[in-house]
Design a protein around this motif. Structure first.
Motif, mmCIF file in Angstrom:
data_model
loop_
_atom_site.group_PDB
_atom_site.id
_atom_site.type_symbol
_atom_site.label_atom_id
_atom_site.label_comp_id
_atom_site.label_asym_id
_atom_site.label_seq_id
_atom_site.Cartn_x
_atom_site.Cartn_y
_atom_site.Cartn_z
ATOM 1 N N ASN A 172 0.823 -1.216 0.000
ATOM 2 C CA ASN A 172 0.000 0.000 0.000
ATOM 3 C C ASN A 172 0.854 1.261 0.000
ATOM 4 O O ASN A 172 0.518 2.244 -0.648
ATOM 5 C CB ASN A 172 -0.965 0.000 1.196
ATOM 6 C CG ASN A 172 -2.087 -0.997 0.975
ATOM 7 O OD1 ASN A 172 -2.357 -1.388 -0.154
ATOM 8 N ND2 ASN A 172 -2.727 -1.434 2.054
ATOM 9 N N HIS A 210 2.074 1.603 -3.505
ATOM 10 C CA HIS A 210 0.978 2.020 -4.387
ATOM 11 C C HIS A 210 0.679 3.511 -4.249
ATOM 12 O O HIS A 210 0.315 4.187 -5.195
ATOM 13 C CB HIS A 210 -0.264 1.177 -4.056
ATOM 14 C CG HIS A 210 -1.407 1.427 -4.970
ATOM 15 N ND1 HIS A 210 -2.645 1.786 -4.532
ATOM 16 C CD2 HIS A 210 -1.498 1.394 -6.324
ATOM 17 C CE1 HIS A 210 -3.440 1.970 -5.568
ATOM 18 N NE2 HIS A 210 -2.773 1.720 -6.670
ATOM 19 N N GLN A 211 0.855 4.026 -3.028
ATOM 20 C CA GLN A 211 0.576 5.450 -2.799
ATOM 21 C C GLN A 211 1.789 6.335 -3.063
ATOM 22 O O GLN A 211 1.775 7.526 -2.766
ATOM 23 C CB GLN A 211 0.114 5.653 -1.356
ATOM 24 C CG GLN A 211 -1.235 5.008 -1.076
ATOM 25 C CD GLN A 211 -1.495 4.959 0.420
ATOM 26 O OE1 GLN A 211 -1.838 5.935 1.035
ATOM 27 N NE2 GLN A 211 -1.295 3.791 1.014
ATOM 28 N N VAL A 246 -3.906 -7.781 -2.681
ATOM 29 C CA VAL A 246 -5.081 -7.113 -3.270
ATOM 30 C C VAL A 246 -6.293 -8.008 -3.052
ATOM 31 O O VAL A 246 -6.151 -9.213 -2.851
ATOM 32 C CB VAL A 246 -4.921 -6.897 -4.804
ATOM 33 C CG1 VAL A 246 -3.988 -5.757 -5.099
ATOM 34 C CG2 VAL A 246 -4.457 -8.165 -5.503
ATOM 35 N N LYS A 297 -5.281 -2.309 -9.414
ATOM 36 C CA LYS A 297 -3.933 -2.274 -8.849
ATOM 37 C C LYS A 297 -2.945 -3.208 -9.549
ATOM 38 O O LYS A 297 -1.812 -3.346 -9.104
ATOM 39 C CB LYS A 297 -4.008 -2.645 -7.361
ATOM 40 C CG LYS A 297 -4.718 -1.592 -6.517
ATOM 41 C CD LYS A 297 -4.615 -1.897 -5.051
ATOM 42 C CE LYS A 297 -5.226 -0.795 -4.207
ATOM 43 N NZ LYS A 297 -5.284 -1.140 -2.787
ATOM 44 N N PRO A 326 -5.785 5.127 6.629
ATOM 45 C CA PRO A 326 -4.671 4.179 6.446
ATOM 46 C C PRO A 326 -4.639 3.095 7.506
ATOM 47 O O PRO A 326 -5.062 3.311 8.637
ATOM 48 C CB PRO A 326 -3.428 5.056 6.555
ATOM 49 C CG PRO A 326 -3.879 6.440 6.769
ATOM 50 C CD PRO A 326 -5.348 6.467 6.969
ATOM 51 N N GLU A 327 -4.153 1.965 7.116
ATOM 52 C CA GLU A 327 -3.934 0.849 8.041
ATOM 53 C C GLU A 327 -2.834 1.231 9.034
ATOM 54 O O GLU A 327 -1.852 1.893 8.654
ATOM 55 C CB GLU A 327 -3.406 -0.337 7.244
ATOM 56 C CG GLU A 327 -4.453 -1.300 6.779
ATOM 57 C CD GLU A 327 -5.014 -2.101 7.937
ATOM 58 O OE1 GLU A 327 -4.206 -2.647 8.706
ATOM 59 O OE2 GLU A 327 -6.242 -2.152 8.077
ATOM 60 N N GLU A 365 0.746 0.535 7.913
ATOM 61 C CA GLU A 365 1.301 1.405 6.867
ATOM 62 C C GLU A 365 1.956 2.623 7.493
ATOM 63 O O GLU A 365 3.068 2.999 7.182
ATOM 64 C CB GLU A 365 0.173 1.947 5.992
ATOM 65 C CG GLU A 365 -0.277 1.025 4.919
ATOM 66 C CD GLU A 365 -1.564 1.543 4.292
ATOM 67 O OE1 GLU A 365 -1.674 2.751 3.997
ATOM 68 O OE2 GLU A 365 -2.475 0.712 4.110
#
Ligand code: BG6
Length: 484
Positions: A29, A32-33, A65, A73, A411-412, A415
């Motif tokens: 993640n 990805h960000q 995912v 993604k 956000p998790e 992360e």
């Protein structure tokens, strides 16, 4: 992430549960960000199992995912997986760690720019029993030796020991190898959105400043429930129990943020100094302020001994002996196999003196911070029932994150915390003296449980836990309000 240069993230225990379910998804993640720059980053998995790079990628692929967002993604996913390499070896072998170092160094040479440093982040997704040998090996063979600067950091997960003595021993072993600023002890509750909001709430709002003390607050509850048992983890869980699994770390960290004084600044050391003071002010827990439970069926797990006294539920009252909190019970409650899955903080205020509306029975003011699911904050308060008559009713001022912040994804915890480790921000990590103070609070009780002096009471799975816990709450002065 402002620093530049090569960044190697090494996940030790790469084929284990924690790595698959939490560490790699959090890394993906971040990637990805855009927080992990593919021109700088490489991710290394290390574990005992012999696997090829591709086999590790295949193993974790399904955790990164879900069906809903797989196609959106797909491109990022394939780029991310290409960054992952795997090295296998035992956790105490020079040979394995020398090979790991070689792999990291090759990556660094390929990615290093002239001004770049080399950053090495070791994430120990491993049982604590192997922390000492692994740290020794990292120190001997894998630390950053670049003359262009950089760092070596170690991330460790709880449980950090089983009691004060074992935790201190572990801390000394790791402390002999790495300095405190290199050690990141994760408590993932500190990465949750509404836990991170706690200091803002308390110190940026005039409303709360004058009320947050023993003159106004009757009691504080910090509650964790899960609606499933210890399925599949009975062996691990039985050695630790709910106090070590949830209360001594996650709930106690939340308590610190609720109870601490205003820090001098937001510097990690200033914040952690205040947390330590809270922990040091907690007085010994009394047996009569503890209720332990074990859900029926827990011992059916073949890895759990038939005579286990390990609690899967506990309510304990902590008392903070300082000017702000003397006399206010902090009720920490956690349970597995309960009726619902929820974590929240409940601040119950005292009754209003001179009850001219005769409304006291309807309930007190309560401020609730729901950590999960569906993050929210709401305030229970008394209002006039709309209509011609003068009647009162309990109502709510409600800030539900889903409604208020539509489209914002929260956000998790992992992360956020991994990003902090890369940035070098230790604010949301547990300092060594904090850990020690946390163990000091619970060790005597844990030893009495181990010795069978405090017994777990059976409760039905899917229930609220033993009724004795509700009686304890009542005795502590908690007034059940309408709708709870
Ligand atoms: C972990 C515990 O630390 O936290 C687990 O070991 C528990 O037993 C988990 O299920 C709960 O985390 P969360 O973020 O789902 O509340």
């Amino acid at each position: 992430v402002s620093e530049t240069g090569s960044l190697s993230i090494i996940v030790l225990g790469a084929s284990g549960d924690l790595a698959k379910k939490k560490t790699f998804p959090a890394l993906f993640n971040l990637f990805h960000q855009g927080f992990l720059n593919p021109d700088e980053v490489h991710i290394f998995g290390y574990a005992r199992t012999k696997l090829s790079d591709q086999e590790l990628r295949d193993k974790i692929h399904g955790y990164l995912v879900d069906e809903k967002n797989a196609s959106e993604k797909a491109d990022a996913l394939s780029k991310f997986l290409q960054l992952i390499k795997y090295v296998s070896g035992p956790y105490d072998s020079e040979d394995g760690f020398k090979r790991l170092d070689k792999a990291i160094s090759e990556h660094e040479i390929s990615k290093r720019t002239s001004e770049g440093s080399s950053r090495r982040l070791f994430y120990l997704a491993l049982p604590p029993s192997v922390y000492p040998p692994v740290c020794k090996m990292i120190k001997a063979w894998c630390t950053n030796k670049s003359d262009l600067g950089g760092w070596t950091r170690i991330v460790v997960e709880k449980p950090f020991g089983k009691d004060l003595e074992s935790a201190e021993q572990l801390s000394s072993q790791i402390g002999a190898l790495f300095d405190e600023p290199q050690i990141y002890r994760i408590d993932h509750y500190l990465g949750k959105e509404l836990v991170q909001n706690m200091l803002v709430l308390r110190f940026a709002n005039r409303f709360f400043l004058p009320l947050w003390n023993r003159d106004n607050i009757a009691n504080v509850q910090i509650v964790f429930r899960e609606d499933f048992g210890t399925e599949g983890r009975g062996g691990y869980f039985d050695e630790y129990g709910i106090i070590r699994d949830i209360i001594q770390n996650h709930l106690l960290q939340v308590l610190c943020l609720v109870a601490m004084e205003k820090p001098v600044s937001l510097k990690p050391e200033h914040i952690r100094d205040e947390k330590v003071k809270v922990l040091q002010s907690v007085i010994p827990i009394k047996d009569e302020e503890v209720v332990l439970g074990q859900y029926e069926g827990y011992r059916d797990d073949p890895t759990v001994p038939n005579d286990s006294n390990t609690p899967t539920f506990a309510t304990t009252i902590l008392r903070i002996d300082n000017e702000r909190w003397e006399g206010v019970p902090f009720i920490l409650k956690a349970g597995k196999a309960m009726s619902s899955k929820k974590a929240d903080i409940r601040i119950q205020f005292k009754d209003v003196p001179g009850d001219i509306f005769k409304c006291q029975k309807q309930g007190r003011n309560e401020f609730v911070i729901r950590l999960q699911p569906s993050e929210a904050m709401y305030m229970k308060l008394t209002v006039k029932q709309p209509g011609l008559e003068m009647q009162t009713v309990q109502s709510e001022l409600d800030l539900s994150y889903k409604q208020r912040y539509q489209g914002v994804s929260i956000p998790e915890a992992y992360e956020r915390l991994i990003l902090d480790t890369i940035k070098g921000d230790q604010q949301h990590f547990v300092r060594r003296d904090e850990l020690k103070a946390a163990w000091e609070i619970f060790t005597p009780l844990l030893h009495r449980i181990r010795d069978g002096e405090v017994k777990s009471i059976a409760y039905k799975p899917g229930s609220r836990g033993p009724t004795e816990a509700d009686q304890l709450l009542e005795k502590a002065g908690y007034l059940q309000t309408h709708g709870y």
